[in-house]
Design a protein around this motif. Structure first.
Motif, PDB file in Angstrom:
ATOM      1  N   HIS A  50       0.825  -1.201   0.000  1.00 46.99           N
ATOM      2  CA  HIS A  50       0.000   0.000   0.000  1.00 46.99           C
ATOM      3  C   HIS A  50       0.866   1.261   0.000  1.00 46.99           C
ATOM      4  CE1 HIS A  50      -3.287   2.731   1.007  1.00 46.99           C
ATOM      5  NE2 HIS A  50      -2.567   3.180   2.006  1.00 46.99           N
ATOM      6  N   SER A  54       0.769   3.993  -3.045  1.00 49.34           N
ATOM      7  CA  SER A  54       0.381   5.364  -2.716  1.00 49.34           C
ATOM      8  C   SER A  54       1.451   6.362  -3.144  1.00 49.34           C
ATOM      9  CB  SER A  54       0.122   5.494  -1.214  1.00 49.34           C
ATOM     10  OG  SER A  54      -0.964   4.690  -0.821  1.00 49.34           O
ATOM     11  N   LYS A  58       0.008   9.098  -5.821  1.00 47.43           N
ATOM     12  CA  LYS A  58      -0.201  10.457  -5.311  1.00 47.43           C
ATOM     13  C   LYS A  58       0.294  11.512  -6.307  1.00 47.43           C
ATOM     14  CE  LYS A  58       4.110  10.962  -2.683  1.00 47.43           C
ATOM     15  NZ  LYS A  58       4.688  11.090  -1.317  1.00 47.43           N
ATOM     16  N   SER A  66      -8.657   2.447  -1.302  1.00 46.86           N
ATOM     17  CA  SER A  66      -7.885   1.219  -1.135  1.00 46.86           C
ATOM     18  C   SER A  66      -8.423   0.410   0.021  1.00 46.86           C
ATOM     19  CB  SER A  66      -6.412   1.569  -0.871  1.00 46.86           C
ATOM     20  OG  SER A  66      -5.676   0.441  -0.444  1.00 46.86           O
TER      21      SER A  66
END
Length: 275
Positions: A50, A54, A58, A66
């Motif tokens: 994760h 990310s 981003k 998520s």
């Protein structure tokens, strides 16, 4: 969607897969297994994946929904016409069993429908990607994606889906761990309609990939799933001309709903009609 942004998602999935494999292949690794709200397992690999995803996404214009960020308020999500729907490690149970059938799933959703998807299988180093403009592709033996690479280069390296080879008989995808009475009844119904019916099983979102590849004719899912379980695979199936229909009505699955639980569904390839 913009091919440069799709390539960012592809890089994110492959880099997250590499981070997962660091945990998976470490003989001394403690998976740090926790229980999620639905009592399914969560590991350190989920969290590391994760973080990687990310860090890539981003840089794009879209917010992220998520499994690891599922507590975002519905009021906030309601304004998201475009977003990423992500499962950083789909098939955590398979990961813990070490059977290799787990994936990284990233989908781009616009106005409730998945328009692009990326699925990466870290153990096999296999990549599926697709969008509604250019179709779906599978690339074998890919362990990294260069920062200056392109989607077009991956398309040249990969195979367009579905494959041209035709399988024999009628093939139904069934889940190993969620074979409900309703699914068994559906399979029996197919046996009444087709002379030769076989079932195949696979872990995580790979079940949707079997339909996208043309290796299966239908995938009925009459058991609980969440949006991040299906969004990427749904996008790839759509990119081949197929669709994921709600089981009770002739309408595709929708995403970024107030309730993130999917209804029961049936996955059909391009040639498939309603059963």
């Amino acid at each position: 969607m913009d091919k440069k942004i799709l390539y960012v998602a592809i890089r994110a999935a492959i880099e997250a897969g590499a981070k997962i494999m660091e945990v998976y292949t470490d003989p001394d690794a403690d998976f740090e297994i926790e229980k999620k709200a639905d009592n399914s397992p969560l590991t350190i690999a989920d969290r590391k994946s994760h973080e990687v995803i990310s860090s890539f996404l981003k840089e794009t214009p879209y917010p992220i929904l998520s499994e690891e960020g599922r507590k975002i308020a519905t009021e906030e999500r309601r304004s998201w016409n475009e977003l990423w729907v992500v499962d950083p490690l789909d098939g955590t149970k398979e990961f813990i069993k070490r059977n290799g059938e787990f994936t990284v799933n990233i989908a781009y959703v616009r106005n409730g429908y998945p328009e692009a998807g990326v699925i990466y299988i870290p153990v096999k180093q296999e990549l599926y990607f697709g969008d509604c403009d250019t179709g779906a592709y599978k690339v074998n033996g890919i362990a990294q994606a260069a920062p200056d690479g392109t989607v077009e280069a991956l398309m040249e390296k990969g195979c367009r889906l579905p494959y041209e080879d035709k399988h024999e008989g009628f093939v139904v995808v069934a889940s190993r761990s969620h074979l409900t009475p309703e699914t068994e009844a559906y399979i029996e119904q197919m046996k009444q309609q087709h002379a030769q019916v076989t079932t195949v099983s696979s872990g995580s979102s790979l079940k949707l990939c079997l339909v996208a590849e043309g290796k299966a004719d239908v995938y009925p899912r009459f058991a609980p799933t969440m949006e991040w379980d299906t969004a990427a695979g749904h996008a790839i199936v759509r990119a081949t001309g197929g669709e994921v229909y709600q089981a009770e009505e002739k309408a595709p699955l929708r995403y970024n709903k107030e309730d993130l639980l999917n209804p029961w569904f049936i996955v059909l390839p391009k040639e498939g009609g309603r059963e």
